[in-house]
Write a protein that holds these residues in place. Sequence first.
Motif, PDB file in Angstrom:
ATOM      1  N   LYS A  86       0.828  -1.209   0.000  1.00 29.73           N
ATOM      2  CA  LYS A  86       0.000   0.000   0.000  1.00 29.73           C
ATOM      3  C   LYS A  86       0.860   1.255   0.000  1.00 29.73           C
ATOM      4  O   LYS A  86       1.870   1.339   0.708  1.00 29.73           O
ATOM      5  CB  LYS A  86      -0.900  -0.026   1.240  1.00 29.73           C
ATOM      6  N   GLY A  87       0.457   2.218  -0.799  1.00 35.97           N
ATOM      7  CA  GLY A  87       1.111   3.524  -0.822  1.00 35.97           C
ATOM      8  C   GLY A  87       0.074   4.621  -0.776  1.00 35.97           C
ATOM      9  O   GLY A  87      -0.881   4.606  -1.561  1.00 35.97           O
ATOM     10  N   GLN A  88       0.243   5.568   0.146  1.00 35.38           N
ATOM     11  CA  GLN A  88      -0.682   6.693   0.253  1.00 35.38           C
ATOM     12  C   GLN A  88       0.014   7.971  -0.189  1.00 35.38           C
ATOM     13  O   GLN A  88       1.216   8.155   0.024  1.00 35.38           O
ATOM     14  CB  GLN A  88      -1.197   6.845   1.683  1.00 35.38           C
ATOM     15  N   LYS A 132      14.521  12.248   2.787  1.00 32.24           N
ATOM     16  CA  LYS A 132      14.041  11.330   3.827  1.00 32.24           C
ATOM     17  C   LYS A 132      12.969  10.379   3.296  1.00 32.24           C
ATOM     18  O   LYS A 132      12.011  10.047   3.992  1.00 32.24           O
ATOM     19  CB  LYS A 132      13.500  12.117   5.033  1.00 32.24           C
ATOM     20  N   GLY A 133      13.138   9.938   2.054  1.00 30.44           N
ATOM     21  CA  GLY A 133      12.225   8.955   1.488  1.00 30.44           C
ATOM     22  C   GLY A 133      10.914   9.517   0.980  1.00 30.44           C
ATOM     23  O   GLY A 133      10.078   8.765   0.466  1.00 30.44           O
ATOM     24  N   ARG A 134      10.688  10.811   1.098  1.00 30.43           N
ATOM     25  CA  ARG A 134       9.453  11.437   0.620  1.00 30.43           C
ATOM     26  C   ARG A 134       9.779  12.425  -0.502  1.00 30.43           C
ATOM     27  O   ARG A 134      10.853  13.039  -0.515  1.00 30.43           O
ATOM     28  CB  ARG A 134       8.745  12.168   1.762  1.00 30.43           C
ATOM     29  N   TYR A 135       8.835  12.579  -1.429  1.00 29.43           N
ATOM     30  CA  TYR A 135       9.093  13.403  -2.604  1.00 29.43           C
ATOM     31  C   TYR A 135       7.946  14.360  -2.869  1.00 29.43           C
ATOM     32  O   TYR A 135       6.809  14.143  -2.437  1.00 29.43           O
ATOM     33  CB  TYR A 135       9.325  12.531  -3.838  1.00 29.43           C
ATOM     34  N   ALA A 136       8.286  15.433  -3.598  1.00 29.08           N
ATOM     35  CA  ALA A 136       7.294  16.377  -4.097  1.00 29.08           C
ATOM     36  C   ALA A 136       7.436  16.444  -5.612  1.00 29.08           C
ATOM     37  O   ALA A 136       8.539  16.626  -6.132  1.00 29.08           O
ATOM     38  CB  ALA A 136       7.515  17.758  -3.484  1.00 29.08           C
ATOM     39  N   ILE A 145       2.607  14.735  -3.097  1.00 28.30           N
ATOM     40  CA  ILE A 145       3.532  14.373  -2.028  1.00 28.30           C
ATOM     41  C   ILE A 145       3.345  12.890  -1.729  1.00 28.30           C
ATOM     42  O   ILE A 145       2.227  12.421  -1.500  1.00 28.30           O
ATOM     43  CB  ILE A 145       3.266  15.180  -0.749  1.00 28.30           C
ATOM     44  N   GLY A 146       4.427  12.129  -1.737  1.00 29.37           N
ATOM     45  CA  GLY A 146       4.308  10.698  -1.466  1.00 29.37           C
ATOM     46  C   GLY A 146       5.621  10.167  -0.908  1.00 29.37           C
ATOM     47  O   GLY A 146       6.620  10.877  -0.851  1.00 29.37           O
ATOM     48  N   SER A 147       5.590   8.935  -0.579  1.00 29.56           N
ATOM     49  CA  SER A 147       4.403   8.128  -0.342  1.00 29.56           C
ATOM     50  C   SER A 147       4.736   7.193   0.793  1.00 29.56           C
ATOM     51  O   SER A 147       5.892   7.049   1.173  1.00 29.56           O
ATOM     52  CB  SER A 147       4.012   7.345  -1.606  1.00 29.56           C
ATOM     53  N   LEU A 192       2.297  12.520   5.893  1.00 28.78           N
ATOM     54  CA  LEU A 192       2.585  13.106   4.581  1.00 28.78           C
ATOM     55  C   LEU A 192       2.549  14.628   4.638  1.00 28.78           C
ATOM     56  O   LEU A 192       3.379  15.304   4.010  1.00 28.78           O
ATOM     57  CB  LEU A 192       1.586  12.578   3.550  1.00 28.78           C
ATOM     58  N   LYS A 193       1.615  15.179   5.390  1.00 29.25           N
ATOM     59  CA  LYS A 193       1.560  16.643   5.528  1.00 29.25           C
ATOM     60  C   LYS A 193       2.822  17.163   6.222  1.00 29.25           C
ATOM     61  O   LYS A 193       3.378  18.201   5.833  1.00 29.25           O
ATOM     62  CB  LYS A 193       0.312  17.059   6.315  1.00 29.25           C
TER      63      LYS A 193
END
Length: 364
Positions: free
Chosen positions: A222-224, A242-246, A256-258, A277-278
Amino acid sequence: MIKAAVVGAGALGLLSAYQLALAGCQVCVLERCRVGRESSWAGGGIVSPLYPWRYSAAVTALAHWSQDFYPGLARQLLEDTGVDPEVHVTGLYWLDLDDEAEALAWARRQGRELFAVDIAEAYQQVPVLGGGFQRAIHMPGVANVRNPRLVKALRAALAAMPNVELREHCPVTGFIKEGERICGVTTAAGEIRAERVVLAAGAWSGELLGTLGLALPVQPVKGQMILYKCAEDFLPSMVLAKGRYAIPRRDGHILIGSTLEYAGFDKTPTDDALESLKASAEELLPALKDAEVVGHWAGLRPGSPEGIPFIGEVSTHPGLWLNCGHFRNGLVLAPASCQLLADLMLGREPIIDPAPYAPAGRLQ
């Protein structure tokens, strides 16, 4: 004319059908729900693995071929259908990587444009970037594709082809066998016979192969993601930390994910993921604190060992072909995967060495 039944109408199934139909095959595409509404719709569409240097040569070969192919594919689909998949070249900045040296060494070996840049330059190029980052590397040529529009364009292209039939809300329940040969599929609406069956059902592929007593190591992951709407020029480049992207779209939407969750086939968006995520969004781009989240959803990736997809014929069941198990890189790898599948099915010279993706020896 070869009749092929393609099980699954995500990006992999649609593009497989497109390549086969272009070669003159009669193709029937079967989708359990709606076209492209699972992983293909839910993903971010970065036309690169998130950390390409962390993958095997097998994934790299598919990624590089696809990256070079995407712009031409998008132009062709726009010309043929009037739907623009929006292959948007923005470049990508990775911030404060632990394995920056490995990334740069990989780029030198592969001959890819990936450079260390002064952090001041990163802030100059992306003024909305959050404070406190110390290091950056930059790949200028990376694009993102607007995956819902890619799916829409592929669907329109297939709809215009006289040798293609597309059936939605037609779940495949099993396979038709004559001896060990696969000669079609069973559905709630009856049997559909075909000379070749292509399984491109994403996270659901393992369940279907299980009806033949085969264990495919593909599981749902699952990916949100969340979506903001900003000014069109708000974010000039993709950024990752840190593993999150825009990811910026051309019209100012920012993805923004994920998350990465092993929760079976549960696709329910959660409040915990929304808050996480926020927080990542506001750390990357503080101005988003005042922006409204206009979307929050979850999708199921087809997780597989090392992210190496299964592409090729199942040797124990002639007539059954796989194009599944692309994990986090389905959209990145789709053009090369589908071209390779078509090459193998039609007896053409394959674009790359097919051995790493062959199902033989990899099914459990």
